[in-house]
Design a protein around this motif. Structure first.
Motif, PDB file in Angstrom:
ATOM      1  N   TYR A  40       0.875  -1.161   0.000  1.00  0.00           N
ATOM      2  CA  TYR A  40       0.000   0.000   0.000  1.00  0.00           C
ATOM      3  C   TYR A  40       0.918   1.218   0.000  1.00  0.00           C
ATOM      4  O   TYR A  40       1.520   1.560   1.011  1.00  0.00           O
ATOM      5  N   THR A  41       1.052   1.846  -1.173  1.00  0.00           N
ATOM      6  CA  THR A  41       1.950   3.000  -1.291  1.00  0.00           C
ATOM      7  C   THR A  41       1.143   4.273  -1.517  1.00  0.00           C
ATOM      8  O   THR A  41       0.293   4.334  -2.406  1.00  0.00           O
ATOM      9  N   GLN A  42       1.406   5.261  -0.684  1.00  0.00           N
ATOM     10  CA  GLN A  42       0.843   6.609  -0.827  1.00  0.00           C
ATOM     11  C   GLN A  42       2.019   7.586  -0.779  1.00  0.00           C
ATOM     12  O   GLN A  42       3.062   7.283  -0.218  1.00  0.00           O
ATOM     13  N   GLY A  43       1.786   8.796  -1.310  1.00  0.00           N
ATOM     14  CA  GLY A  43       2.857   9.799  -1.269  1.00  0.00           C
ATOM     15  C   GLY A  43       2.469  11.086  -0.561  1.00  0.00           C
ATOM     16  O   GLY A  43       3.301  11.981  -0.393  1.00  0.00           O
ATOM     17  N   TRP A  44       1.243  11.158  -0.064  1.00  0.00           N
ATOM     18  CA  TRP A  44       0.723  12.459   0.394  1.00  0.00           C
ATOM     19  C   TRP A  44       1.410  12.986   1.658  1.00  0.00           C
ATOM     20  O   TRP A  44       1.357  14.177   1.925  1.00  0.00           O
ATOM     21  N   LEU A  45       2.101  12.110   2.413  1.00  0.00           N
ATOM     22  CA  LEU A  45       2.811  12.581   3.613  1.00  0.00           C
ATOM     23  C   LEU A  45       4.320  12.684   3.378  1.00  0.00           C
ATOM     24  O   LEU A  45       5.108  12.626   4.318  1.00  0.00           O
ATOM     25  N   SER A  46       4.712  12.849   2.100  1.00  0.00           N
ATOM     26  CA  SER A  46       6.138  12.973   1.768  1.00  0.00           C
ATOM     27  C   SER A  46       6.754  14.237   2.331  1.00  0.00           C
ATOM     28  O   SER A  46       7.978  14.338   2.454  1.00  0.00           O
ATOM     29  N   THR A  47       5.938  15.248   2.590  1.00  0.00           N
ATOM     30  CA  THR A  47       6.440  16.488   3.192  1.00  0.00           C
ATOM     31  C   THR A  47       5.746  16.688   4.534  1.00  0.00           C
ATOM     32  O   THR A  47       4.821  15.946   4.874  1.00  0.00           O
ATOM     33  N   GLU A  48       6.142  17.725   5.237  1.00  0.00           N
ATOM     34  CA  GLU A  48       5.615  17.980   6.582  1.00  0.00           C
ATOM     35  C   GLU A  48       4.220  18.618   6.502  1.00  0.00           C
ATOM     36  O   GLU A  48       3.997  19.722   7.020  1.00  0.00           O
ATOM     37  N   LEU A  49       3.307  17.933   5.864  1.00  0.00           N
ATOM     38  CA  LEU A  49       1.959  18.470   5.611  1.00  0.00           C
ATOM     39  C   LEU A  49       1.253  18.859   6.914  1.00  0.00           C
ATOM     40  O   LEU A  49       0.455  19.798   6.948  1.00  0.00           O
ATOM     41  N   LEU A  79       5.064  -7.221   3.103  1.00  0.00           N
ATOM     42  CA  LEU A  79       4.059  -6.160   3.221  1.00  0.00           C
ATOM     43  C   LEU A  79       4.796  -4.821   3.268  1.00  0.00           C
ATOM     44  O   LEU A  79       5.717  -4.646   4.062  1.00  0.00           O
ATOM     45  N   VAL A  80       4.382  -3.913   2.388  1.00  0.00           N
ATOM     46  CA  VAL A  80       4.939  -2.560   2.401  1.00  0.00           C
ATOM     47  C   VAL A  80       3.791  -1.587   2.596  1.00  0.00           C
ATOM     48  O   VAL A  80       2.793  -1.659   1.873  1.00  0.00           O
ATOM     49  N   ALA A  81       3.913  -0.716   3.582  1.00  0.00           N
ATOM     50  CA  ALA A  81       2.907   0.331   3.786  1.00  0.00           C
ATOM     51  C   ALA A  81       3.666   1.635   3.978  1.00  0.00           C
ATOM     52  O   ALA A  81       4.364   1.798   4.977  1.00  0.00           O
ATOM     53  N   THR A  82       3.564   2.511   3.009  1.00  0.00           N
ATOM     54  CA  THR A  82       4.330   3.754   3.099  1.00  0.00           C
ATOM     55  C   THR A  82       3.476   4.936   2.664  1.00  0.00           C
ATOM     56  O   THR A  82       2.643   4.806   1.771  1.00  0.00           O
ATOM     57  N   GLN A  83       3.696   6.074   3.317  1.00  0.00           N
ATOM     58  CA  GLN A  83       2.990   7.298   2.949  1.00  0.00           C
ATOM     59  C   GLN A  83       3.961   8.342   2.411  1.00  0.00           C
ATOM     60  O   GLN A  83       3.597   9.486   2.224  1.00  0.00           O
ATOM     61  N   VAL A  84       5.201   7.895   2.150  1.00  0.00           N
ATOM     62  CA  VAL A  84       6.212   8.824   1.637  1.00  0.00           C
ATOM     63  C   VAL A  84       6.745   8.387   0.266  1.00  0.00           C
ATOM     64  O   VAL A  84       7.862   8.758  -0.114  1.00  0.00           O
ATOM     65  N   ALA A  85       5.965   7.626  -0.476  1.00  0.00           N
ATOM     66  CA  ALA A  85       6.351   7.264  -1.841  1.00  0.00           C
ATOM     67  C   ALA A  85       5.914   8.442  -2.712  1.00  0.00           C
ATOM     68  O   ALA A  85       4.806   8.457  -3.283  1.00  0.00           O
ATOM     69  N   ALA A  86       6.758   9.459  -2.794  1.00  0.00           N
ATOM     70  CA  ALA A  86       6.383  10.760  -3.377  1.00  0.00           C
ATOM     71  C   ALA A  86       5.722  10.596  -4.737  1.00  0.00           C
ATOM     72  O   ALA A  86       6.238   9.907  -5.613  1.00  0.00           O
ATOM     73  N   GLY A  87       4.563  11.214  -4.893  1.00  0.00           N
ATOM     74  CA  GLY A  87       3.841  11.187  -6.161  1.00  0.00           C
ATOM     75  C   GLY A  87       2.837  10.060  -6.268  1.00  0.00           C
ATOM     76  O   GLY A  87       2.005  10.034  -7.173  1.00  0.00           O
ATOM     77  N   GLU A  88       2.881   9.122  -5.335  1.00  0.00           N
ATOM     78  CA  GLU A  88       1.985   7.957  -5.410  1.00  0.00           C
ATOM     79  C   GLU A  88       0.598   8.317  -4.889  1.00  0.00           C
ATOM     80  O   GLU A  88       0.450   9.194  -4.038  1.00  0.00           O
ATOM     81  N   GLU A  89      -0.428   7.652  -5.424  1.00  0.00           N
ATOM     82  CA  GLU A  89      -1.810   7.900  -4.989  1.00  0.00           C
ATOM     83  C   GLU A  89      -2.173   6.839  -3.943  1.00  0.00           C
ATOM     84  O   GLU A  89      -1.411   6.597  -3.032  1.00  0.00           O
ATOM     85  N   ASN A  90      -3.336   6.195  -4.096  1.00  0.00           N
ATOM     86  CA  ASN A  90      -3.680   5.091  -3.177  1.00  0.00           C
ATOM     87  C   ASN A  90      -3.411   3.790  -3.917  1.00  0.00           C
ATOM     88  O   ASN A  90      -4.331   3.096  -4.358  1.00  0.00           O
ATOM     89  N   ASN A  91      -2.129   3.493  -4.061  1.00  0.00           N
ATOM     90  CA  ASN A  91      -1.712   2.378  -4.915  1.00  0.00           C
ATOM     91  C   ASN A  91      -1.597   1.103  -4.079  1.00  0.00           C
ATOM     92  O   ASN A  91      -0.540   0.784  -3.553  1.00  0.00           O
ATOM     93  N   LEU A  92      -2.719   0.431  -3.976  1.00  0.00           N
ATOM     94  CA  LEU A  92      -2.793  -0.813  -3.196  1.00  0.00           C
ATOM     95  C   LEU A  92      -2.767  -1.979  -4.172  1.00  0.00           C
ATOM     96  O   LEU A  92      -3.615  -2.061  -5.070  1.00  0.00           O
ATOM     97  N   VAL A  93      -1.795  -2.853  -3.997  1.00  0.00           N
ATOM     98  CA  VAL A  93      -1.642  -3.986  -4.927  1.00  0.00           C
ATOM     99  C   VAL A  93      -1.423  -5.256  -4.117  1.00  0.00           C
ATOM    100  O   VAL A  93      -0.630  -5.269  -3.176  1.00  0.00           O
ATOM    101  N   ILE A  94      -2.124  -6.320  -4.507  1.00  0.00           N
ATOM    102  CA  ILE A  94      -1.865  -7.623  -3.876  1.00  0.00           C
ATOM    103  C   ILE A  94      -1.572  -8.655  -4.953  1.00  0.00           C
ATOM    104  O   ILE A  94      -2.234  -8.690  -6.006  1.00  0.00           O
ATOM    105  N   ARG A  95      -0.556  -9.474  -4.688  1.00  0.00           N
ATOM    106  CA  ARG A  95      -0.237 -10.608  -5.574  1.00  0.00           C
ATOM    107  C   ARG A  95      -0.097 -11.841  -4.702  1.00  0.00           C
ATOM    108  O   ARG A  95       0.605 -11.808  -3.675  1.00  0.00           O
ATOM    109  N   VAL A  96      -0.780 -12.888  -5.101  1.00  0.00           N
ATOM    110  CA  VAL A  96      -0.719 -14.151  -4.342  1.00  0.00           C
ATOM    111  C   VAL A  96      -0.325 -15.253  -5.320  1.00  0.00           C
ATOM    112  O   VAL A  96      -0.946 -15.398  -6.376  1.00  0.00           O
TER     113      VAL A  96
END
Ligand code: NAD
Length: 382
Positions: free
Chosen positions: A166-175, A251-268
């Motif tokens: 689950y990669t997001q970028g919206w907290l990449s700066t001190e928002l 499992l990767v959960a990050t809010q500092v993947a700059a430029g990323e939206e709500n990019n949730l991906v699962i592969r099994v």
């Protein structure tokens, strides 16, 4: 069947998820928002009530006042359930008061501020017999349900590898320093709880990994970081996972993947093939096999049955997304309430995340943080 009456705590002016809950609950016409305490500020609560077109007498200055006033109404007037959509530190008390007041409850994730509060809510649910749903919304997508069904039917064989990001970028700066409402409480340990990104989106990822694979995480090894200087909670995490059948995962959960939206991906992947689903392309489910071309299952198609079909409203190619996934959780919850009032059975079999999922989410945060601070390679997750 009658239209169920919904109340709301949170969801005031400028908030994010309250409006989504209202739309989702009302989408299938089986419930209607009738009352709320939408803000800790009485004036702002009234403002929100007007925007929701509610009768002013059902808009309350506080959730305590709301629980008392709704209990005092006649059975054909009072709310049937309440959605708690406040920051995490204001989940426990309104949920407790509602359950003990005889109302069913929906709480957004993470279930509470701490694991202790979650366990206490579990006891209250058992004691009162009321229903409680936790909106792990991604489990409501039709193609997520299709993936879960295919894996349960053995379509990929025994599961070996699970990758969830689950990669997001919206907290990449001190928002949070700019007065941004949602960033401000999510990075504040007195309102968010012990977890930052690990609680906000890591819990979604862990729930989805278990929901889709049908396996339980038994051990984890977490690397948890805070990248933005001065931030008081984590904003990034990478975890190795072990599952109850010997499968392993990442499992990767990050809010500092700059430029990323709500990019949730699962592969099994299992012994005989794999499945991939991405929230950015939610109506497709990719199936890979070693001996034939890749297949793409599409939402709304006639060849889908079971849960995927039951959780889709439109023919293929008409996009359904986040709102509808949320609505699928609400509809299952409404069905459970209705089943309860007609024959008292079946409710437990309906497919929505409940109190046990909520408690597990809080245990996940606690275990991941414990692992991050430990020098042991593996930390048990029970
Ligand atoms: P937000 O800050 O946008 O909104 C919170 C609202 O709660 C505000 O209107 C605030 O005034 C109100 N509030 C605060 N204290 C209150 C009180 N004592 N009484 C009544 N209202 C009060 O937050 P958000 O982003 O909407 O998040 C709310 C919850 O939803 C959080 O627990 C969050 O983790 C969860 N969430 C879940 C998802 C999901 O996909 N399931 C997505 C976003 C948020």
């Amino acid at each position: 069947m009658r239209t169920l009456r919904m109340g709301m705590v949170g969801g005031g002016p400028g908030s994010f998820i309250g409006r989504i809950h209202r739309l989702a609950a009302e989408l299938d016409g089986d419930a209607e928002l009738v009352c709320g305490a939408f803000s800790s500020d009485a004036k702002r609560s009234q403002e929100a009530g007007q925007a929701y077109r509610l009768d002013a007498s059902r808009v309350y200055a506080s959730y305590r006042q709301m629980m008392e006033a709704e209990k005092a109404l006649s059975a054909d007037q009072r709310m049937d359930y309440v959605a708690v959509v406040t920051p995490n530190h204001v989940h426990y008390e309104p949920a407790r008061l509602a359950l003990q007041g005889g109302f069913h409850v929906v709480v957004d994730k993470p279930l509470s501020f701490s694991l202790e509060e979650a366990q206490s809510l579990h006891e209250i649910v058992k004691h009162t017999g009321q229903l409680l749903a936790v909106t792990y919304a991604y489990s409501g997508y039709p193609m997520v349900k299709q993936a879960r069904a295919l894996i349960a039917q053995g379509a990929v064989g025994t599961v070996r590898k699970i990758f969830i990001e689950y990669t997001q970028g919206w907290l990449s700066t001190e928002l949070e320093k700019s007065g941004h409402k949602q960033a401000s409480w999510r990075t504040d340990p007195t309102r968010s709880g012990a977890g930052g990104a690990i609680g906000d989106i890591g819990t979604h990822a862990a729930h989805l990994a278990e929901y889709v694979s049908g396996r339980r995480i038994t051990h984890l090894n977490a690397l948890i970081n805070t990248y933005v200087p001065g931030r008081r909670l984590d904003d990034d995490s990478s975890l190795l996972l072990r599952f109850d059948n010997g499968a392993t995962g990442v499992l990767v959960a990050t809010q500092v993947a700059a430029g990323e939206e709500n990019n949730l991906v699962i592969r099994v992947y299992g012994e005989q093939g794999g499945l991939e689903w991405s929230q950015l392309e939610p109506n497709s489910l990719i199936q890979r096999s070693p001996d034939k071309p890749m297949q793409v299952w599409r939402a709304g198609s006639n060849y889908l049955g079971g849960a995927a079909a039951a959780n889709t409203r439109t023919p293929p190619g008409h996009p359904e997304g986040y709102l509808e996934a949320f609505a699928n959780i609400y509809t299952a919850f409404h069905n459970a309430i209705n089943a309860r009032s007609t024959n008292g059975a079946a409710a437990g079999e309906l497919d929505f995340p409940g109190i046990a999922d909520g408690v597990r989410g809080m245990a996940f945060i606690e275990t991941a943080l414990r692992s991050a601070h430990s020098s042991e390679k593996w930390t048990e997750f029970v």
